[in-house]
Design an enzyme around this catalytic site. Sequence first.
Site, mmCIF file in Angstrom:
data_model
loop_
_atom_site.group_PDB
_atom_site.id
_atom_site.type_symbol
_atom_site.label_atom_id
_atom_site.label_comp_id
_atom_site.label_asym_id
_atom_site.label_seq_id
_atom_site.Cartn_x
_atom_site.Cartn_y
_atom_site.Cartn_z
ATOM 1 N N ASP A 5 -11.758 0.914 5.812
ATOM 2 C CA ASP A 5 -12.870 1.434 5.279
ATOM 3 C C ASP A 5 -13.938 1.773 6.232
ATOM 4 O O ASP A 5 -14.768 2.679 6.025
ATOM 5 C CB ASP A 5 -13.617 0.605 4.091
ATOM 6 C CG ASP A 5 -12.674 0.886 2.848
ATOM 7 O OD1 ASP A 5 -12.743 1.910 2.071
ATOM 8 O OD2 ASP A 5 -12.058 -0.144 2.442
ATOM 9 N N GLU A 38 -16.313 -4.847 5.051
ATOM 10 C CA GLU A 38 -15.571 -3.582 5.101
ATOM 11 C C GLU A 38 -16.307 -2.315 5.985
ATOM 12 O O GLU A 38 -15.710 -1.754 6.736
ATOM 13 C CB GLU A 38 -15.043 -3.079 3.869
ATOM 14 C CG GLU A 38 -14.296 -4.145 3.119
ATOM 15 C CD GLU A 38 -13.668 -3.593 1.732
ATOM 16 O OE1 GLU A 38 -12.638 -2.991 1.719
ATOM 17 O OE2 GLU A 38 -14.406 -3.957 0.829
ATOM 18 N N ARG A 89 -7.214 -11.229 -4.613
ATOM 19 C CA ARG A 89 -8.329 -10.222 -4.251
ATOM 20 C C ARG A 89 -9.066 -9.518 -5.218
ATOM 21 O O ARG A 89 -8.023 -9.014 -6.019
ATOM 22 C CB ARG A 89 -7.691 -9.446 -3.199
ATOM 23 C CG ARG A 89 -8.732 -8.605 -2.412
ATOM 24 C CD ARG A 89 -8.541 -7.718 -1.215
ATOM 25 N NE ARG A 89 -7.731 -6.542 -1.640
ATOM 26 C CZ ARG A 89 -8.287 -5.153 -1.186
ATOM 27 N NH1 ARG A 89 -9.271 -5.110 -0.350
ATOM 28 N NH2 ARG A 89 -7.331 -4.246 -1.338
ATOM 29 N N ARG A 100 -9.797 6.263 -1.318
ATOM 30 C CA ARG A 100 -9.221 5.138 -0.586
ATOM 31 C C ARG A 100 -8.997 5.241 0.769
ATOM 32 O O ARG A 100 -8.500 6.583 1.024
ATOM 33 C CB ARG A 100 -8.034 4.507 -1.350
ATOM 34 C CG ARG A 100 -8.206 3.815 -2.657
ATOM 35 C CD ARG A 100 -7.155 2.980 -3.395
ATOM 36 N NE ARG A 100 -7.499 2.436 -4.605
ATOM 37 C CZ ARG A 100 -8.131 1.186 -4.794
ATOM 38 N NH1 ARG A 100 -8.570 0.787 -3.747
ATOM 39 N NH2 ARG A 100 -8.322 0.987 -5.858
ATOM 40 N N HIS A 154 0.915 -1.223 0.073
ATOM 41 C CA HIS A 154 0.067 -0.096 0.076
ATOM 42 C C HIS A 154 0.872 1.204 -0.036
ATOM 43 O O HIS A 154 1.826 1.132 0.511
ATOM 44 C CB HIS A 154 -1.076 -0.013 1.193
ATOM 45 C CG HIS A 154 -2.078 -0.875 0.859
ATOM 46 N ND1 HIS A 154 -3.087 -0.685 0.309
ATOM 47 C CD2 HIS A 154 -2.272 -2.213 2.054
ATOM 48 C CE1 HIS A 154 -4.005 -1.758 0.347
ATOM 49 N NE2 HIS A 154 -3.608 -2.557 1.220
ATOM 50 N N ARG A 164 -5.854 -4.745 9.007
ATOM 51 C CA ARG A 164 -5.496 -3.660 9.695
ATOM 52 C C ARG A 164 -4.427 -2.703 9.020
ATOM 53 O O ARG A 164 -3.611 -3.411 8.038
ATOM 54 C CB ARG A 164 -4.540 -3.881 11.212
ATOM 55 C CG ARG A 164 -5.653 -5.106 12.081
ATOM 56 C CD ARG A 164 -4.816 -5.619 13.274
ATOM 57 N NE ARG A 164 -4.824 -4.565 14.037
ATOM 58 C CZ ARG A 164 -3.534 -4.441 14.913
ATOM 59 N NH1 ARG A 164 -2.416 -5.140 14.719
ATOM 60 N NH2 ARG A 164 -3.427 -3.380 15.974
#
Length: 918
Positions: free
Chosen positions: A577, A537, A416, A749, A147, A615
């Site tokens: 989220d 989420e 995913r 995001r 990320h 997390r």
Amino acid sequence: MNDDSPDKDAPLRYDIRLLGRILGETVKAQEGDQVFDLVERVRQTSVRFHRDRDAQALGDLTQAMAGIEAGDAIKLIRAFGYFSHLANIAEDQHHIRRTRAHAIGGSAPREGTMAYALAHARDSGVTRDTLEKFFATAQVRPVLTAHPTEVRRKSAIDREMEIARLLAERDRMRFTPEELTQNRKALRRVVLTLWQTSILRGTRLRVIDEVNNFLSFYDYTFLNELPRFYEELEDKLAAANKDWAGLERKSFLRLGSWVGGDRDGNPFVTSDVLRQTLVLQSRRALGFYLEELHRLGGELSIDARSTPVTPGLRDLCAASPDRSAQRQDEPYRRAITGLYARLAQTAFNIAGLESAHHPVGDAPAYDSAAELSADLQVIHDSLVSGKSGAIARGRLRHLRRAVDVFGFHLATLDLRQNSDVHERVVAELLEAAAPGTNYRKLPEAERVQLLLREIKTVRPLVSPFLQYSEETTGELAIVRAAAEAQQRYGKAAIENYVISKTDDASDILEVALLCKECGLLRPDTGQLDVNIVPLFETIGDLRNAGPVMDRLLALADYRRLIEGRGLFQEVMLGYSDSNKDGGYLTSTWELYKAEIALVDVFKKHGVRLSLFHGRGGSVGRGGGPSYQAILAQPPGAVQGSIRITEQGEVIAAKFSNAEVGRRNLEILAAATLEATLLQGDQPQPRPEHLGIMAELSENAFQAYRGLVYDTEGFEQYFWESTVIGEIANLNIGSRPASRKNSRKIEDLRAIPWVFSWAQCRLMLPGWFGFGSAIAQFLKDRPKDGMATLQTMQREWPFFRTLLSNMDMVLAKSDIAIAERYAALVADEGLRRRIFDRIKAEWRQSIDALLAITRQAELLESNPLLARSIRNRFAYLDPLNHVQIALLKRHRSGDQDERVLQGVHLRIKGVAAGLRNSG
């Protein structure tokens, strides 16, 4: 430095001064006295502003920044940024130093260690059988994800690791004066190299670049330290209880990854990228084994004429292509030469890897990692039978465990994708096969029945004679590549398929259908080769998680699929989220409630639940200490099985240093053992406290949503008062910052959302709404409200952990600096209306937190973190002040590319200093 002094932090202060002095000397030598003096002037003024918050200090800062050249601003940012990095290195080294001193002193085991967990288990009467069952069924998986909050380049991390190594030498070696001088010279050389190394990437990362970056952590830590964790565990078991000696157990702690398999919102993850990722992973594992085998062969020079060997070892010798007369009486070397030849052929066949040392001859490849493990077991057994058990417990022991943990695949790669994509793909396939199906318009019950019929039939739905859309073709290619990977590298290469934005049972069944079409599900036997993992989420999703899984598990045909996987079902819970959707307090509470609901549903259906916690690094995305977080889970939520994502800059902080990395792996294992076997020792919440949390959550939710989603102009305020626009253009990740080409908060995001608030030092997602919720509760219960909250904090681990995380994030916030960022908002009325509201909530939240925890100041109960902030923030604050000046220039139209470069450099510096900003 010696650590025997009463002042245990003296070595840390010494290291920070040493590194700071070397960096200062480097800046002066490289950039001149003028830049060095500017750095010192800004630092001193910033410290005064941090301490006094007076107008004079702010005026001096503004004046210092007003006339600064863009080139000098970049040098200033680099100086303070690098000091933050160096302070982090010194802190990590001090943590290692204190841990070693604790162990050498023979003190009682500390919380969070396996020694503590095992001693606790022993004292609680845990039997050998119970412990053996735990190790046989436990699954602990840290999952690395790519990320865009890890902002450091690998080149910089490598230099920082060299600095850490040189500091460690100073602790562990008795230097002569000449050696100490050489060590200091080496430190100067590395700091100079670091200063001359570019911090910024010139281009945006590709997915494969991210893969290579994350594979570096296997070299730094995992390949060596994970086997060492198991070796230490074996010793600790025997030390804790002699009846536990020799306890057999599988490798329950392994690694997972999303890097190269997570295509939710990332169009650059394709089937080709997936294949490349798996090849790179396999090469890393196989290359490590080959080198270890080569070294092992050099060590085992045992002569068969003096030491007997087993028939099994003689068989390995007979199968070896090694016919050298020099090794005729060295059976272990001959056997290992044969293993090396087989493994070299395996590496070439499945990963295209040429071995560093040419095999002595041809040999057949291994079909699986289990075959290699079996051959290593033969060598082990022969050594033990020849009274050479001590030798077997050296490099061979390490290699055997590594092969068991990493296999031929290195780490389990998850797939995913978003449920919306699956819906479109399945709808297209069904419409092509039976025009008029109109799948997307069907109600849920009819969707489920249609999907179950297709899953059970052996007839393929996909036709080679039809042309499908690019999206559908790409999704099918990914799943086919996953099936191929299992054949090539073993089933563990890809075990999980995660579905983002799961709304109902049909979302899971759509993936089951795709698996059937691509060879991961066989309808005739019902054998499913992956775990299909729904991800819940948003706040609404979390509230719906229990009912969705109840409906799914009630389906006999779906139950048949998971029966083949041991009646095991994983569910992922999204922290990021849900926090962006409802704020920290509400998100945390809804996650807790969802876990309770899932535990009850799975118990009702007799299915084993495993929770996957998504997390992030920051508290606003579910971050915080892992040990406390695991122990704070509700009863029955762990059950020996847990997966947790490790994201962003947290990965480098936890795993770039080998000793720190092993310690963090041990924390996960110890907490899982305690939460599973010793949960009866944990106090359970009173029913009254559960009701109070529901009330607090609702009030916090209203306050948070009222600000973020219901306040007119908030979107504009966010984009102008933070660096979100600049983050979107920074080359720190392969995935776009927004899901859509939009400025809406809903489309952004969660990662850049939280990252942006951390950059302006407000940390809003980690606390906003808490102060309002507590104020309302105390208004409703003026007599006993505070005493009740204090009791909850004292008795309930969940509430205590929630407050502890908030304590940390509020301590890292700085409202005075945040106000300077707010001044970037052009509309003064909008600025005052929103910032004054934020500031009031910030003050109210701190006051409430201090009252409940009975602290006089933030982090009073966590002096180590408080010390860390003191050491670091005097050098972080200037980065903010410089960035504010550069943002004003950039947004006013200054075209000097160095201005934007300075903004980006500062983003990296603050992220490193905060360590868990995303």
